[in-house]
Design a protein around this motif. Structure first.
Motif, short mmCIF file in Angstrom:
data_model
loop_
_atom_site.label_atom_id
_atom_site.label_comp_id
_atom_site.label_asym_id
_atom_site.label_seq_id
_atom_site.Cartn_x
_atom_site.Cartn_y
_atom_site.Cartn_z
N ALA A 32 0.81 -1.22 -0.02
CA ALA A 32 0.08 -0.07 -0.03
C ALA A 32 0.88 1.26 0.24
N GLY A 33 2.06 1.00 0.37
CA GLY A 33 3.04 2.20 0.43
C GLY A 33 3.12 3.01 -0.94
N VAL A 34 2.96 2.15 -2.10
CA VAL A 34 3.10 2.88 -3.36
C VAL A 34 1.95 4.17 -3.42
N LEU A 173 0.10 -4.37 -9.80
CA LEU A 173 0.34 -3.76 -11.00
C LEU A 173 -0.90 -3.11 -11.54
N SER A 174 -2.03 -3.75 -11.41
CA SER A 174 -3.54 -2.99 -11.88
C SER A 174 -3.79 -1.86 -11.00
N TYR A 175 -3.72 -1.69 -9.63
CA TYR A 175 -4.13 -0.46 -9.29
C TYR A 175 -3.16 0.51 -9.30
N SER A 176 -1.96 0.29 -9.33
CA SER A 176 -0.92 1.22 -9.74
C SER A 176 -1.06 1.92 -10.96
N ALA A 256 9.57 -0.90 -10.35
CA ALA A 256 10.11 0.26 -11.10
C ALA A 256 8.55 1.13 -11.64
N LEU A 257 7.97 0.00 -12.44
CA LEU A 257 6.67 0.25 -13.38
C LEU A 257 5.59 0.84 -12.29
N CYS A 258 5.83 0.20 -11.29
CA CYS A 258 4.43 0.69 -10.09
C CYS A 258 4.82 1.78 -9.65
N TYR A 259 6.17 2.14 -8.90
CA TYR A 259 6.48 3.35 -8.29
C TYR A 259 6.86 4.65 -9.12
N TRP A 260 7.41 4.40 -9.95
CA TRP A 260 7.98 5.79 -10.64
C TRP A 260 6.76 6.77 -11.36
N PRO A 261 5.81 5.93 -12.22
CA PRO A 261 4.81 6.59 -12.71
C PRO A 261 3.57 6.89 -11.66
N ALA A 290 -13.63 2.68 -7.67
CA ALA A 290 -14.09 1.34 -6.93
C ALA A 290 -13.43 0.02 -7.11
N ALA A 291 -13.23 -0.03 -8.70
CA ALA A 291 -12.21 -1.18 -8.94
C ALA A 291 -11.00 -1.30 -8.28
N ALA A 292 -10.29 0.18 -8.40
CA ALA A 292 -8.85 0.00 -7.95
C ALA A 292 -8.88 -0.14 -6.35
#
Length: 426
Positions: A32-34, A173-176, A256-261, A290-292
């Protein structure tokens, strides 16, 4: 001892493949930190924020590599648990005292924060799907979230939670992706500002320190890395470090794909108005938000289990070895149920999500992720003074110690400010 190892959750099943390592590491890291990273960026500002993110990614990848390497550095022996590595480096007694309190603080801390996150995300889902419904307290949603773990916690071993871990990794990956794509779709706020959040100089300093802790919290997979590696088979010809490292590299690309963007785009769109969970800043489109939030719930269910398994392992081995209990299903059932109820009650009592992240992040995550592996590496391998390895380790240690000292100060102030307006079990 072999009988006990065959019963304990970490070592009972050694059939994992390299991609198990990738999924477990993604589930452990991308927590959840992301979602708190845009908020951390708003506390740090553009320059320092980007620098801290890049440094954290490089340093933690380096210390993770060290841990994977040290797993089997003694021929014919495996350090399946973080504290076993600590004991090898610092001696039987001291090793336990150095590692166990920190590791337990991290794992229990994460589980408490995930109780709060799971409950809050369920509440957000409920409120988004049914805005006209009677509002329900966060406390009840934490209770609902905990009830899932009262069932899942009785899965016997680390490998038995693989399916949950795979689902969790996909969800992260999805919610990020939803968080940053929906932010771009929303567009930059008309009156966006990138100035510090606080109006006073003291406030800015404290927020900066708290932001450091939030980033440290986001890079905290090291506390379960040896335990994940313990599930991979190993022979002298094919040591477990090869498949493990392959999995770690894949996991870090996903990180990286989750955090940077999320961190950069979330801050770019909302500026200093961003919430401590970026999904709360996104009001529309309702179905996507809601989905996220539902994805977050599924992911946090997996993450909770990945961090809880080493705690179960520690508690169960302590009860059997020190307290002379018989290894049985009943013992397992009672200890795990008590643990889930404990994290639930603490989570219900203190749901200060943002402040808790920074406090735990600096206080316990920084040592175990940023510099404890470096200290162990220096103690065991004794690299040449002023050589590259020596310098790299000392830089990590100095930066990590600064993080440990400074981050909790800012977070503690934030918790105190939030606690002023807080009513228990609201």
């Amino acid at each position: 001892m072999k009988e006990l190892n065959d019963w304990l959750p970490i070592t009972s099943n050694r059939t994992a493949k390299w991609w198990f390592s990738a999924f477990h590491n993604v589930t452990a890291m991308v927590g959840a930190g992301v979602l708190g990273l845009p908020y951390a960026m708003s506390q740090l500002g553009w320059g320092p924020g980007v620098t801290v993110m890049i440094l954290s990614w490089i340093i933690t990848l380096y210390t993770l590599w060290q841990m994977v390497e040290m797993h089997e550095m003694v021929p014919g022996k495996r350090f399946d648990r973080y504290h076993e590595l600590g004991q090898h480096a610092f001696g039987e007694k001291l090793g336990l005292w150095v590692v166990v309190p920190q590791q337990l603080t991290v794992e229990i801390g994460v589980n408490i924060v995930y109780m709060v996150t799971g409950g809050k995300s369920l509440k957000k889902f409920h409120d988004t799907v049914c805005p006209s419904c009677q509002p329900i307290r966060t406390t009840y949603f934490i209770l609902i979230f905990a009830s899932v773990h009262l069932v899942l916690s009785h899965l016997p071993s680390f490998n038995s939670i693989t399916v949950i871990s795979v689902a969790a990794a996909v969800m992260s990956l999805s919610y990020s992706t939803i968080a940053w794509v929906a932010s771009i779709h929303r567009g930059v706020l008309p009156d966006v500002q990138y100035t510090p959040r606080a109006s006073t100089q003291a406030g800015r300093v404290f927020q900066f320190l708290s932001g450091l802790g939030d980033v440290a919290f986001a890079f905290a997979g090291h506390n379960v890395v040896l335990e994940i590696q313990a599930t991979i088979p190993s022979t002298p010809e094919n040591p477990s470090k090869k498949p493990m490292w392959k999995g770690v590299v894949v996991a870090y690309v996903v990180v990286a794909l989750c955090y940077w963007p999320v961190s950069m785009i979330g801050y770019w769109i909302f500026g200093n108005k961003v919430e401590d969970n970026v999904l709360i800043s996104l009001e529309k489109p309702a179905w996507l938000v809601a989905a996220a939030n539902m994805f977050v719930v599924i992911h946090v269910i997996g993450s909770y289990q990945v961090f809880a398994q080493p705690v179960f392992d520690m508690v169960e081995s302590f009860l059997v070895l020190q307290m002379n209990f018989k290894p049985s299903k009943m013992l397992r059932f009672i200890t795990r149920t008590i643990y889930v109820l404990f994290t639930m009650i603490i989570g219900m009592t203190f749901p200060f999500f943002g402040g808790l992240l920074g406090f735990f992040g600096g206080f316990a995550f920084a040592p175990t992720s940023y510099y404890l592996p470096c200290i162990i590496w220096l103690a065991i391998y004794k690299p040449k003074r002023f050589g590259l390895s020596w310098f790299a380790n000392w830089i990590c240690i100095i930066l990590g110690v600064l993080l440990t000292v400074l981050a909790p100060i800012g977070a503690l102030r934030q918790i105190i400010l939030q606690a002023k307006e807080y009513q228990f079990y609201s």
